[in-house]
Motif scaffolding. Structure first.
Motif, PDB file in Angstrom:
ATOM      1  N   ASP A  46       0.838  -1.200   0.000  1.00 23.57           N
ATOM      2  CA  ASP A  46       0.000   0.000   0.000  1.00 23.57           C
ATOM      3  C   ASP A  46       0.871   1.248   0.000  1.00 23.57           C
ATOM      4  OD1 ASP A  46      -2.278  -1.532   0.118  1.00 23.57           O
ATOM      5  OD2 ASP A  46      -2.403  -1.467   2.296  1.00 23.57           O
ATOM      6  N   ASN A  47       0.421   2.248  -0.704  1.00 27.20           N
ATOM      7  CA  ASN A  47       1.100   3.534  -0.676  1.00 27.20           C
ATOM      8  C   ASN A  47       0.559   4.349   0.477  1.00 27.20           C
ATOM      9  OD1 ASN A  47       2.690   3.034  -2.901  1.00 27.20           O
ATOM     10  ND2 ASN A  47       1.186   3.857  -4.346  1.00 27.20           N
ATOM     11  N   VAL A  48       1.449   4.848   1.310  1.00 27.18           N
ATOM     12  CA  VAL A  48       1.052   5.669   2.444  1.00 27.18           C
ATOM     13  C   VAL A  48       1.011   7.118   1.986  1.00 27.18           C
ATOM     14  CG1 VAL A  48       1.630   6.369   4.784  1.00 27.18           C
ATOM     15  CG2 VAL A  48       2.109   4.033   4.037  1.00 27.18           C
ATOM     16  N   THR A  49      -0.105   7.769   2.258  1.00 22.94           N
ATOM     17  CA  THR A  49      -0.280   9.175   1.929  1.00 22.94           C
ATOM     18  C   THR A  49      -0.733   9.909   3.180  1.00 22.94           C
ATOM     19  OG1 THR A  49      -2.631   9.005   1.374  1.00 22.94           O
ATOM     20  CG2 THR A  49      -1.046   8.508  -0.406  1.00 22.94           C
ATOM     21  N   PRO A  50      -0.697  11.232   3.170  1.00 16.11           N
ATOM     22  CA  PRO A  50      -1.220  11.964   4.335  1.00 16.11           C
ATOM     23  C   PRO A  50      -2.685  11.619   4.633  1.00 16.11           C
ATOM     24  CG  PRO A  50       0.077  13.431   2.967  1.00 16.11           C
ATOM     25  CD  PRO A  50      -0.064  12.136   2.198  1.00 16.11           C
ATOM     26  N   ASP A  51      -3.439  11.257   3.612  1.00 20.58           N
ATOM     27  CA  ASP A  51      -4.864  10.951   3.805  1.00 20.58           C
ATOM     28  C   ASP A  51      -5.095   9.606   4.487  1.00 20.58           C
ATOM     29  OD1 ASP A  51      -5.633  13.340   2.581  1.00 20.58           O
ATOM     30  OD2 ASP A  51      -5.670  12.415   0.584  1.00 20.58           O
ATOM     31  N   ASN A  52      -4.213   8.628   4.257  1.00 19.62           N
ATOM     32  CA  ASN A  52      -4.450   7.297   4.835  1.00 19.62           C
ATOM     33  C   ASN A  52      -3.460   6.914   5.930  1.00 19.62           C
ATOM     34  OD1 ASN A  52      -2.081   6.540   3.497  1.00 19.62           O
ATOM     35  ND2 ASN A  52      -3.113   5.263   1.976  1.00 19.62           N
ATOM     36  N   TYR A  53      -2.535   7.809   6.270  1.00 15.81           N
ATOM     37  CA  TYR A  53      -1.474   7.507   7.235  1.00 15.81           C
ATOM     38  C   TYR A  53      -2.023   7.024   8.579  1.00 15.81           C
ATOM     39  CZ  TYR A  53       2.377   8.155  10.498  1.00 15.81           C
ATOM     40  OH  TYR A  53       3.313   7.957  11.473  1.00 15.81           O
ATOM     41  N   VAL A  54      -2.949   7.767   9.160  1.00 14.68           N
ATOM     42  CA  VAL A  54      -3.477   7.411  10.486  1.00 14.68           C
ATOM     43  C   VAL A  54      -4.155   6.041  10.445  1.00 14.68           C
ATOM     44  CG1 VAL A  54      -5.149   8.063  12.270  1.00 14.68           C
ATOM     45  CG2 VAL A  54      -3.684   9.800  11.252  1.00 14.68           C
ATOM     46  N   GLY A  55      -4.913   5.774   9.417  1.00 14.06           N
ATOM     47  CA  GLY A  55      -5.587   4.484   9.291  1.00 14.06           C
ATOM     48  C   GLY A  55      -4.617   3.330   9.156  1.00 14.06           C
ATOM     49  N   ILE A  56      -3.570   3.520   8.373  1.00 14.11           N
ATOM     50  CA  ILE A  56      -2.574   2.460   8.186  1.00 14.11           C
ATOM     51  C   ILE A  56      -1.823   2.188   9.489  1.00 14.11           C
ATOM     52  CG2 ILE A  56      -0.369   1.912   7.056  1.00 14.11           C
ATOM     53  CD1 ILE A  56      -1.561   3.104   4.494  1.00 14.11           C
ATOM     54  N   VAL A  57      -1.426   3.247  10.201  1.00 15.36           N
ATOM     55  CA  VAL A  57      -0.733   3.061  11.475  1.00 15.36           C
ATOM     56  C   VAL A  57      -1.641   2.332  12.461  1.00 15.36           C
ATOM     57  CG1 VAL A  57       0.236   4.245  13.475  1.00 15.36           C
ATOM     58  CG2 VAL A  57       0.865   4.975  11.179  1.00 15.36           C
ATOM     59  N   SER A  58      -2.904   2.723  12.521  1.00 11.16           N
ATOM     60  CA  SER A  58      -3.859   2.067  13.419  1.00 11.16           C
ATOM     61  C   SER A  58      -4.025   0.591  13.052  1.00 11.16           C
ATOM     62  CB  SER A  58      -5.208   2.788  13.346  1.00 11.16           C
ATOM     63  OG  SER A  58      -6.146   2.159  14.162  1.00 11.16           O
ATOM     64  N   ASP A  59      -4.180   0.307  11.766  1.00 19.43           N
ATOM     65  CA  ASP A  59      -4.310  -1.089  11.318  1.00 19.43           C
ATOM     66  C   ASP A  59      -3.064  -1.897  11.656  1.00 19.43           C
ATOM     67  OD1 ASP A  59      -6.785  -0.408  10.270  1.00 19.43           O
ATOM     68  OD2 ASP A  59      -6.107  -0.373   8.179  1.00 19.43           O
ATOM     69  N   ASN A  60      -1.887  -1.298  11.497  1.00 17.66           N
ATOM     70  CA  ASN A  60      -0.641  -1.995  11.816  1.00 17.66           C
ATOM     71  C   ASN A  60      -0.520  -2.277  13.305  1.00 17.66           C
ATOM     72  OD1 ASN A  60       0.060  -2.064   9.141  1.00 17.66           O
ATOM     73  ND2 ASN A  60       1.571  -0.424   9.271  1.00 17.66           N
ATOM     74  N   CYS A  61      -1.000  -1.362  14.141  1.00 12.88           N
ATOM     75  CA  CYS A  61      -0.973  -1.592  15.599  1.00 12.88           C
ATOM     76  C   CYS A  61      -1.859  -2.775  15.967  1.00 12.88           C
ATOM     77  CB  CYS A  61      -1.417  -0.338  16.343  1.00 12.88           C
ATOM     78  SG  CYS A  61      -0.212   0.996  16.297  1.00 12.88           S
ATOM     79  N   VAL A  62      -3.054  -2.844  15.378  1.00 12.05           N
ATOM     80  CA  VAL A  62      -3.956  -3.973  15.629  1.00 12.05           C
ATOM     81  C   VAL A  62      -3.316  -5.268  15.146  1.00 12.05           C
ATOM     82  CG1 VAL A  62      -6.192  -5.000  15.012  1.00 12.05           C
ATOM     83  CG2 VAL A  62      -6.052  -2.566  15.605  1.00 12.05           C
ATOM     84  N   LEU A  63      -2.717  -5.249  13.962  1.00 11.71           N
ATOM     85  CA  LEU A  63      -2.043  -6.427  13.423  1.00 11.71           C
ATOM     86  C   LEU A  63      -0.898  -6.873  14.329  1.00 11.71           C
ATOM     87  CD1 LEU A  63      -1.583  -8.512  11.191  1.00 11.71           C
ATOM     88  CD2 LEU A  63      -0.268  -6.776   9.939  1.00 11.71           C
ATOM     89  N   ALA A  64      -0.135  -5.926  14.854  1.00 11.42           N
ATOM     90  CA  ALA A  64       0.973  -6.265  15.759  1.00 11.42           C
ATOM     91  C   ALA A  64       0.447  -6.913  17.038  1.00 11.42           C
ATOM     92  CB  ALA A  64       1.796  -5.021  16.080  1.00 11.42           C
ATOM     93  N   ARG A  65      -0.614  -6.353  17.625  1.00 18.00           N
ATOM     94  CA  ARG A  65      -1.179  -6.954  18.844  1.00 18.00           C
ATOM     95  C   ARG A  65      -1.689  -8.364  18.577  1.00 18.00           C
ATOM     96  NH1 ARG A  65      -2.998  -1.522  19.642  1.00 18.00           N
ATOM     97  NH2 ARG A  65      -5.080  -1.987  18.841  1.00 18.00           N
TER      98      ARG A  65
END
Length: 127
Positions: A1-20
């Motif tokens: 996925d390409n990270v942009t200012p528009d999707n950055y927060v969502g991607i970080v949040s999804d990655n945190c859930v995936l890590a947990r």
């Protein structure tokens, strides 16, 4: 996925859930019991996962990175918690979260022996 200012927060949040979820599965494979993903229920919890090993309660703080570098940032509250419960708290770092995940575990002793750098300075207007 390409990270942009528009999707950055969502991607970080999804990655945190995936890590947990990744660490919870790892703990289950290590015979941990009563695994509770606290951060999913209480977003402001200091620790992410509560679990038991041989009947003893343990706490997991989960960090993740999209790179292979083993670096993480901890708040002073999390550092204090780790130092208050050094035998029962572990930090799990999931590296390369988007591709080839690897889990690294750190005890309080390990964390306190790592190299440290100041990444931010807090400013307060006390006028």
């Amino acid at each position: 996925d390409n990270v942009t200012p528009d999707n950055y927060v969502g991607i970080v949040s999804d990655n945190c859930v995936l890590a947990r979820d990744t660490v919870a599965n790892y703990l289950s494979d290590m015979q941990a019991e009563n695994i509770r993903l606290l951060k999913n229920v209480y977003p402001y919890s200091i620790y992410d996962i509560e679990y038991r090993i041989s009947g003893n309660k343990k706490y997991a703080i989960v960090q993740q990175t999209a790179t292979k570098e083993k670096t993480f940032t901890l708040s002073t509250e999390k550092i204090q918690f780790i130092n208050d419960f050094p035998e029962d708290t572990f930090l799990f770092l999931v590296t390369d979260i988007c591709d080839n995940k690897k889990i690294f575990s750190y005890s309080a002793l390990d964390i306190n022996s790592l190299g440290k750098s100041i990444a931010a300075i807090r400013f307060e207007d006390r006028k």
